[in-house]
Design a protein around this motif. Structure first.
Motif, PDB file in Angstrom:
ATOM      1  N   ALA A 240      28.604  44.699  43.673  1.00 42.59           N
ATOM      2  CA  ALA A 240      27.500  44.095  44.260  1.00 42.59           C
ATOM      3  C   ALA A 240      26.925  43.049  43.447  1.00 42.59           C
ATOM      4  O   ALA A 240      26.325  41.821  44.082  1.00 42.59           O
ATOM      5  CB  ALA A 240      26.758  45.260  44.923  1.00 42.59           C
ATOM      6  N   PHE A 241      26.681  43.318  42.309  1.00 42.86           N
ATOM      7  CA  PHE A 241      25.959  42.755  41.345  1.00 42.86           C
ATOM      8  C   PHE A 241      26.940  41.297  41.315  1.00 42.86           C
ATOM      9  O   PHE A 241      26.219  40.119  41.013  1.00 42.86           O
ATOM     10  CB  PHE A 241      25.963  43.214  39.956  1.00 42.86           C
ATOM     11  CG  PHE A 241      25.221  42.437  39.009  1.00 42.86           C
ATOM     12  CD1 PHE A 241      23.737  42.381  39.089  1.00 42.86           C
ATOM     13  CD2 PHE A 241      25.801  41.681  38.230  1.00 42.86           C
ATOM     14  CE1 PHE A 241      22.893  41.693  38.036  1.00 42.86           C
ATOM     15  CE2 PHE A 241      24.972  40.808  37.231  1.00 42.86           C
ATOM     16  CZ  PHE A 241      23.717  40.905  37.312  1.00 42.86           C
ATOM     17  N   GLN A 242      28.007  41.351  41.022  1.00 42.53           N
ATOM     18  CA  GLN A 242      28.851  40.273  40.826  1.00 42.53           C
ATOM     19  C   GLN A 242      28.881  39.093  41.944  1.00 42.53           C
ATOM     20  O   GLN A 242      28.562  37.843  41.857  1.00 42.53           O
ATOM     21  CB  GLN A 242      30.273  40.464  40.801  1.00 42.53           C
ATOM     22  CG  GLN A 242      30.631  41.168  39.141  1.00 42.53           C
ATOM     23  CD  GLN A 242      31.985  41.689  38.979  1.00 42.53           C
ATOM     24  OE1 GLN A 242      32.624  41.794  39.897  1.00 42.53           O
ATOM     25  NE2 GLN A 242      32.315  42.185  37.761  1.00 42.53           N
ATOM     26  N   ASN A 243      29.156  39.726  43.070  1.00 36.68           N
ATOM     27  CA  ASN A 243      28.527  39.247  44.468  1.00 36.68           C
ATOM     28  C   ASN A 243      27.325  38.537  44.471  1.00 36.68           C
ATOM     29  O   ASN A 243      27.339  37.154  45.022  1.00 36.68           O
ATOM     30  CB  ASN A 243      28.952  39.938  45.552  1.00 36.68           C
ATOM     31  CG  ASN A 243      28.748  39.330  46.926  1.00 36.68           C
ATOM     32  OD1 ASN A 243      29.805  38.280  47.218  1.00 36.68           O
ATOM     33  ND2 ASN A 243      27.967  39.717  47.509  1.00 36.68           N
ATOM     34  N   SER A 244      26.270  39.346  44.236  1.00 36.26           N
ATOM     35  CA  SER A 244      24.860  38.923  44.405  1.00 36.26           C
ATOM     36  C   SER A 244      24.544  37.454  43.368  1.00 36.26           C
ATOM     37  O   SER A 244      23.994  36.397  44.024  1.00 36.26           O
ATOM     38  CB  SER A 244      23.884  39.742  44.142  1.00 36.26           C
ATOM     39  OG  SER A 244      22.591  39.510  44.322  1.00 36.26           O
ATOM     40  N   GLU A 245      25.221  37.756  42.275  1.00 35.72           N
ATOM     41  CA  GLU A 245      25.052  36.384  41.257  1.00 35.72           C
ATOM     42  C   GLU A 245      25.667  35.223  41.809  1.00 35.72           C
ATOM     43  O   GLU A 245      25.349  34.353  41.834  1.00 35.72           O
ATOM     44  CB  GLU A 245      25.612  36.993  39.902  1.00 35.72           C
ATOM     45  CG  GLU A 245      24.575  37.810  39.088  1.00 35.72           C
ATOM     46  CD  GLU A 245      24.726  37.311  37.680  1.00 35.72           C
ATOM     47  OE1 GLU A 245      25.931  37.212  37.179  1.00 35.72           O
ATOM     48  OE2 GLU A 245      23.831  37.129  36.795  1.00 35.72           O
TER      49      GLU A 245
END
Length: 287
Positions: A240-245
């Motif tokens: 989720a973090f990778q997508n959010s960045e």
């Protein structure tokens, strides 16, 4: 605590976001040692000796930060301003600026870890139990605020929060920009669930470490929690973090591309004001 990548990327339009609750950067920065304990008071009730230790350490860390870190922030702001002025707000440029900001955060984490270790090692069993209860309440409140509402409402609320953060830097958003913010929020889906689950996981790890605060393993494990928290992320949150960045970088690129000359001028003026306010801090000029 774990941070959301959107918040980190918003540093790209001004370090003052970290002090958004205060209208004057110089006033806020001088009083950070008074503001920070409020966040700790949310989780535990410190006794007088602990509060005195925290106050002394915060003052020392703030002096270190101003003398050794703020000059680098001024250079960083100059790079951001140049990026905007040269119409060079690209995904690669945002990656670089974000990496630089993350390195700065890492230096602060390393600096404060010994003080955090000393303070937390001295906590009583009753204080640790209080911290555990406060963490549980924290997650419950965030679940109600960010997860238990229907997903369409979560998306709308997230878009509203983002518009509120952006407008002090770009001015009123045009129709295309408002739609772009909404599409960004939709692309994040139910990431609130992963974010809060990861936050709960981090808190649980801290409580486990606190239970071992009388052992030699306490300091290295606490250092991991404070300095290398990414190593403890849940697999779901890591994705989720990778997508959010990625979504945040794309949002910033598009918003700048969609901005009017007046908006870009407004942004440059705000960034310039931020830089001027920081450069005038007395702690930078004192011997």
């Amino acid at each position: 605590m774990p941070y959301r990548p959107t918040h980190a990327l918003l540093l790209l339009i001004g370090f003052a976001l970290a002090l958004a609750a205060c209208s004057r950067i110089d006033l806020a920065y001088r009083n950070l040692d008074r503001l920070v304990p409020w966040s700790l008071d949310d989780y535990l009730d410190m006794n007088r000796e602990q509060k005195q230790l925290l106050d002394e350490r915060l003052k020392a860390h703030l002096a270190w930060h101003c003398k050794t870190q703020l000059p680098g922030y001024l250079d960083w702001l100059d790079r951001v301003r140049l990026m905007v002025a040269n119409d060079a707000v690209t995904d690669d440029a945002l990656r670089q600026r974000t990496a630089e900001a993350r390195q700065a955060i890492g230096r602060v984490a390393e600096q404060i870890t010994p003080s955090a270790s000393e303070l937390l090692r001295g906590m009583s069993d009753a204080q640790v139990a209080e911290m555990r209860r406060a963490f549980h309440q924290d997650i419950e409140q965030r679940q109600k605020a960010y997860v238990e509402t229907p997903l369409p409402e979560q998306i709308e609320n997230r878009a509203k929060r983002m518009r509120k953060r952006l407008e002090p830097w770009l001015g009123e958003l045009n129709a295309d920009q408002r739609q772009r913010v909404m599409s960004w929020s939709q692309a994040l889906g139910d990431q609130n669930r992963q974010w809060i689950a990861n936050r709960a996981h981090w808190q649980q790890q801290l409580v486990l470490v606190m239970d071992q605060r009388a052992t030699p393993s306490f300091e290295p494990r606490l250092a991991q929690l404070l300095q290398r928290k990414e190593s403890l992320w849940t697999p779901e949150y890591r994705l989720a973090f990778q997508n959010s960045e990625q979504q945040a970088r794309s949002l910033v690129v598009d918003l700048v591309r969609q901005s009017s000359p007046a908006q870009r001028q407004f942004l440059q003026q705000r960034l310039g004001k931020v830089r001027a306010d920081f450069s005038e801090l007395k702690c930078l000029k004192s011997p």
